[in-house]
Structure formats: structure tokens, C-alpha cells
Design a protein around this motif. Structure first.
Motif, PDB file in Angstrom:
ATOM      1  N   THR A  33    -135.528 -33.998  32.287  1.00  8.81           N
ATOM      2  CA  THR A  33    -134.847 -32.705  32.292  1.00  8.81           C
ATOM      3  C   THR A  33    -133.494 -32.726  31.587  1.00  8.81           C
ATOM      4  N   SER A  49    -129.554 -30.171  28.429  1.00  2.82           N
ATOM      5  CA  SER A  49    -130.531 -30.012  29.508  1.00  2.82           C
ATOM      6  C   SER A  49    -131.575 -28.961  29.140  1.00  2.82           C
ATOM      7  N   LEU A 104    -124.321 -36.216  42.491  1.00  4.40           N
ATOM      8  CA  LEU A 104    -125.509 -35.421  42.176  1.00  4.40           C
ATOM      9  C   LEU A 104    -125.594 -34.181  43.060  1.00  4.40           C
ATOM     10  N   VAL A 109    -126.345 -31.298  39.452  1.00  6.09           N
ATOM     11  CA  VAL A 109    -127.074 -31.815  38.293  1.00  6.09           C
ATOM     12  C   VAL A 109    -128.220 -32.705  38.774  1.00  6.09           C
ATOM     13  N   LYS A 110    -129.248 -32.838  37.931  1.00  3.67           N
ATOM     14  CA  LYS A 110    -130.406 -33.629  38.312  1.00  3.67           C
ATOM     15  C   LYS A 110    -130.319 -35.074  37.847  1.00  3.67           C
ATOM     16  N   SER A 111    -129.486 -35.336  36.848  1.00  2.00           N
ATOM     17  CA  SER A 111    -129.383 -36.689  36.290  1.00  2.00           C
ATOM     18  C   SER A 111    -127.953 -36.956  35.844  1.00  2.00           C
ATOM     19  N   SER A 126    -131.360 -40.569  37.847  1.00  2.00           N
ATOM     20  CA  SER A 126    -131.831 -39.242  38.233  1.00  2.00           C
ATOM     21  C   SER A 126    -132.055 -39.182  39.737  1.00  2.00           C
ATOM     22  N   ARG A 127    -132.143 -37.968  40.242  1.00  2.00           N
ATOM     23  CA  ARG A 127    -132.441 -37.811  41.662  1.00  2.00           C
ATOM     24  C   ARG A 127    -133.784 -38.455  42.000  1.00  2.00           C
ATOM     25  N   SER A 128    -134.742 -38.350  41.077  1.00  2.49           N
ATOM     26  CA  SER A 128    -136.061 -38.937  41.343  1.00  2.49           C
ATOM     27  C   SER A 128    -135.991 -40.454  41.386  1.00  2.49           C
TER      28      SER A 128
END
Length: 200
Positions: A33, A49, A104, A109-111, A126-128
């Protein structure tokens, strides 16, 4: 946990002069992303993004309008530099993941780009990435801790993990208990440690 243990290494990056649509296609192809924007030396100059690249790129569907829509010049960005964000949040590989997660969450933001001492991009967190680390099974965490104890000369100590919290049991000098606690905390996915010393 520190960032280097969970970050994505060798991240996909893009230059400021890259074609915006190609950058969007790269995101779709890699299922990411955000792209760090780097200069010729690989130093961070900003990020771009999905929302940045999607802006003004989707035209209204004519079928949903009774009257023809007027022709209008495309406002979609041509190059990454046209829409990238500068002055971005970043972390280093030695940042505590707890601090990175706070960043985060607080910024939305995601990353986050992971940068080296001179500004070069070393990875992306990243969050993942964090979710995968925290979601490791209790059984996998137990095995990792016990293996670390065996290699660290703490064979008399064992771990039982429930919901990410490791309960360490064993016998030996107090310094071994402290070492066992410290080693268990280094395992990615362990969220807490308790030590129970058994009588010798």
C-alpha cells in the motif's frame, strides 16, 4: 522485539521521476500500500501511497448519469513526485517495535520506512508485519524459547506459553533466572514473561 526482527527487507522502492501509473501497478502486483521514494543513492525522499496515486484517476461512470458528462482534461498525476509525501515518519532497524506500533497507531499510516544512519532505506515495517509476528502460535513460541535456552546453556529451564505470555520455570542461580527472562523476551511474538524458580 526490535524492528529488524519483523520488518520486510529489500523493500520495493520507486524514484521521484517514476511514472505514477506504473507505481500504482507495482503496488497492485506486490500487494503493498506504500512505496518509499528514493533518490539515486537510495536515500529516502518521501513516500507515495495508494490514495496519492488513485487521486483523480477514476472517471465517473457515464451509465449512471442521464445527461452526457462534459469532457474534461485528466487531472491524474503523471509522475510520483507530483503526489508523493515528504517529511514522512520513519524508524530505524534498532527501534523498539512497541514504539513503532505506537507511531503506526497514532498517525494512522499502514507502513513505515526503515532507514539507516545516512538515510538509506533498509526495509519497511507494516502493520501486517507486526500482526504476523504477534500472531505466532504459542507452540511455536515455546519451541523457539526452549531452543534458545538449550543453545544458551539453560537446559534446566523450560517455557510454557499461553496467549503470547511465557512462563519460565527451572532451577539454578538467580543470574540464570535473569538470563532466561532476558532471552525469552527476545523471541518475536512473546508479549510478556514470568519466571517461576523451582526449589533445588
Amino acid at each position: 522485539m526490535i524492528v529488524r526482527e519483523v520488518m520486510t527487507r529489500e523493500p520495493v522502492t520507486v524514484s521521484p521521476t517514476a511514472d505514477a501509473k506504473s507505481a500504482l501497478a507495482l503496488m497492485a502486483d506486490r500487494s503493498i500500500t506504500m512505496l518509499p521514494v528514493v533518490d539515486a543513492r537510495g536515500n529516502l525522499r518521501g513516500v507515495v501511497s495508494e490514495p496519492d496515486l488513485l487521486r483523480d484517476r477514476v472517471e465517473p461512470d457515464q451509465r449512471l448519469h442521464e445527461r452526457p458528462l462534459p469532457d474534461a482534461p485528466s487531472l491524474a498525476p503523471v509522475h510520483v513526485v507530483d503526489v508523493m509525501t515528504t517529511g514522512v515518519h520513519s524508524v530505524t532497524a534498532d527501534t523498539d517495535v512497541a514504539d513503532a506500533v505506537q507511531l503506526l497507531v497514532s498517525t494512522g499510516v499502514k507502513s513505515l520506512p526503515v532507514v539507516g544512519r545516512h538515510g538509506s532505506v533498509e526495509g519497511v515495517l507494516s502493520r501486517s508485519d507486526v500482526v504476523r509476528a504477534v500472531a505466532r502460535s504459542d507452540e511455536a513460541l515455546e519451541l523457539a524459547i526452549d531452543d534458545l535456552f538449550a543453545r544458551g546453556g539453560l537446559a534446566a529451564w523450560t517455557a510454557h506459553v499461553k496467549d503470547g505470555v511465557a512462563e519460565i520455570t527451572g532451577t539454578g542461580p538467580r543470574r540464570q533466572a535473569s538470563l532466561a527472562r532476558a532471552l525469552a523476551r527476545t523471541i518475536t511474538g512473546v508479549t510478556g514473561v514470568r519466571v517461576r524458580e523451582e526449589a533445588e
